[in-house]
Write a protein that holds these residues in place. Sequence first.
Motif, PDB file in Angstrom:
ATOM      1  N   THR A  66      35.418  -5.652 -21.213  1.00 36.66           N
ATOM      2  CA  THR A  66      34.980  -5.598 -22.605  1.00 36.66           C
ATOM      3  C   THR A  66      35.520  -4.317 -23.243  1.00 36.66           C
ATOM      4  O   THR A  66      36.037  -3.431 -22.550  1.00 36.66           O
ATOM      5  CB  THR A  66      33.448  -5.610 -22.693  1.00 36.66           C
ATOM      6  N   ALA A  67      35.379  -4.208 -24.554  1.00 37.40           N
ATOM      7  CA  ALA A  67      35.873  -3.021 -25.256  1.00 37.40           C
ATOM      8  C   ALA A  67      35.183  -1.753 -24.761  1.00 37.40           C
ATOM      9  O   ALA A  67      35.829  -0.719 -24.541  1.00 37.40           O
ATOM     10  CB  ALA A  67      35.673  -3.191 -26.763  1.00 37.40           C
ATOM     11  N   SER A  68      33.862  -1.838 -24.541  1.00 41.83           N
ATOM     12  CA  SER A  68      33.140  -0.653 -24.065  1.00 41.83           C
ATOM     13  C   SER A  68      33.530  -0.293 -22.639  1.00 41.83           C
ATOM     14  O   SER A  68      33.644   0.896 -22.291  1.00 41.83           O
ATOM     15  CB  SER A  68      31.626  -0.906 -24.155  1.00 41.83           C
ATOM     16  N   GLN A  69      33.771  -1.303 -21.811  1.00 42.99           N
ATOM     17  CA  GLN A  69      34.217  -1.039 -20.441  1.00 42.99           C
ATOM     18  C   GLN A  69      35.597  -0.406 -20.423  1.00 42.99           C
ATOM     19  O   GLN A  69      35.878   0.495 -19.628  1.00 42.99           O
ATOM     20  CB  GLN A  69      34.211  -2.338 -19.636  1.00 42.99           C
ATOM     21  N   GLU A  70      36.461  -0.870 -21.323  1.00 48.24           N
ATOM     22  CA  GLU A  70      37.802  -0.298 -21.380  1.00 48.24           C
ATOM     23  C   GLU A  70      37.768   1.144 -21.896  1.00 48.24           C
ATOM     24  O   GLU A  70      38.563   1.979 -21.459  1.00 48.24           O
ATOM     25  CB  GLU A  70      38.705  -1.165 -22.257  1.00 48.24           C
TER      26      GLU A  70
END
Length: 321
Positions: free
Chosen positions: A180-184
């Motif tokens: 996800t964007a937050s994980q990236e």
Amino acid sequence: MNQQTFLYQPKISDVMKNINKVMIGKEEAALLSIVALLAKGHVLLEDVPGVGKTMLVKTLAKSLDCEFKRIQFTPDLLPSDVTGVSIYNPKEMEFEFKPGPILGNIVLADEINRTSPKTQSALLEGMEETSITVDGNAVPLKDPFFVMATQNPIEYEGTYPLPEAQLDRFLLKMKMGYPTASQEMEMLSRTSGGHPINEISSVITRDELVALQKEVEEVYVDTTVNRYIIDLVTGTRNHEGVYLGVSPRGSISLMKAAKAYAFVHDRDYVVPDDVQYLAPYVLSHRMILTSEANFEGATPESIIEELLSATSIPVKRNISE
């Protein structure tokens, strides 16, 4: 099962912690990899480049005090590059066997579909027989022996896709998926000052791993759960959208995976939920659909989900507590 089983559970947690330090949002892939390792099976990771397939294998290997070997599969790779070769020693006046990378404990088979079927077979023989053939002689592999193979599903030019009979050698097949964007964002933060894989160390010795695998073999499977497994597998053979159903090896694999999954969750018995969770990963790559089913957009995963919904679940567990 003896009480020593539960003394090892923190060790499994330590491996998960190591992987989570390096991989972000890949808890399921990490869990399934550990399940396959404990079940003495092998894993096929199929996904697009750059999502962490190779890094997952490296992190798992570094968490184990075992010999790690990597095979980079290329079109010109020979079977002897995998198994090893006998070389004549003029000083001793005899041939000496130089072992190949398959003689490690944890083996990364990177981009397995980029090499010829002949070379693939050298690896797959070891996966199935726990030995390899060199100059007509059987050479036993090390214990433990665990293969994690990767392949790229989007580049077909110059590749040799694994046939279904060879895919059957893998205990389970899984994908990694994009973060996800937050994980990236977290990934960028963690790697800005060096890679976190350099900070982890081994948490399980080779002897401990072998002991864990033996404990998994003692996990109890009730006859009703075995019947549930057989009903699911039989359903793949009788489904109108399936040209070739799951083999008996698939039944055995699902049972072994379920035992390892129960063990990881601190249970010494298998429940139907274990089978339901693992069925798509263990069975989907062992099926060939009919052309009509493919045309209609069906997938092995969708048919397994259909069978899970249609197959009655055993509700009574007959075990001695």
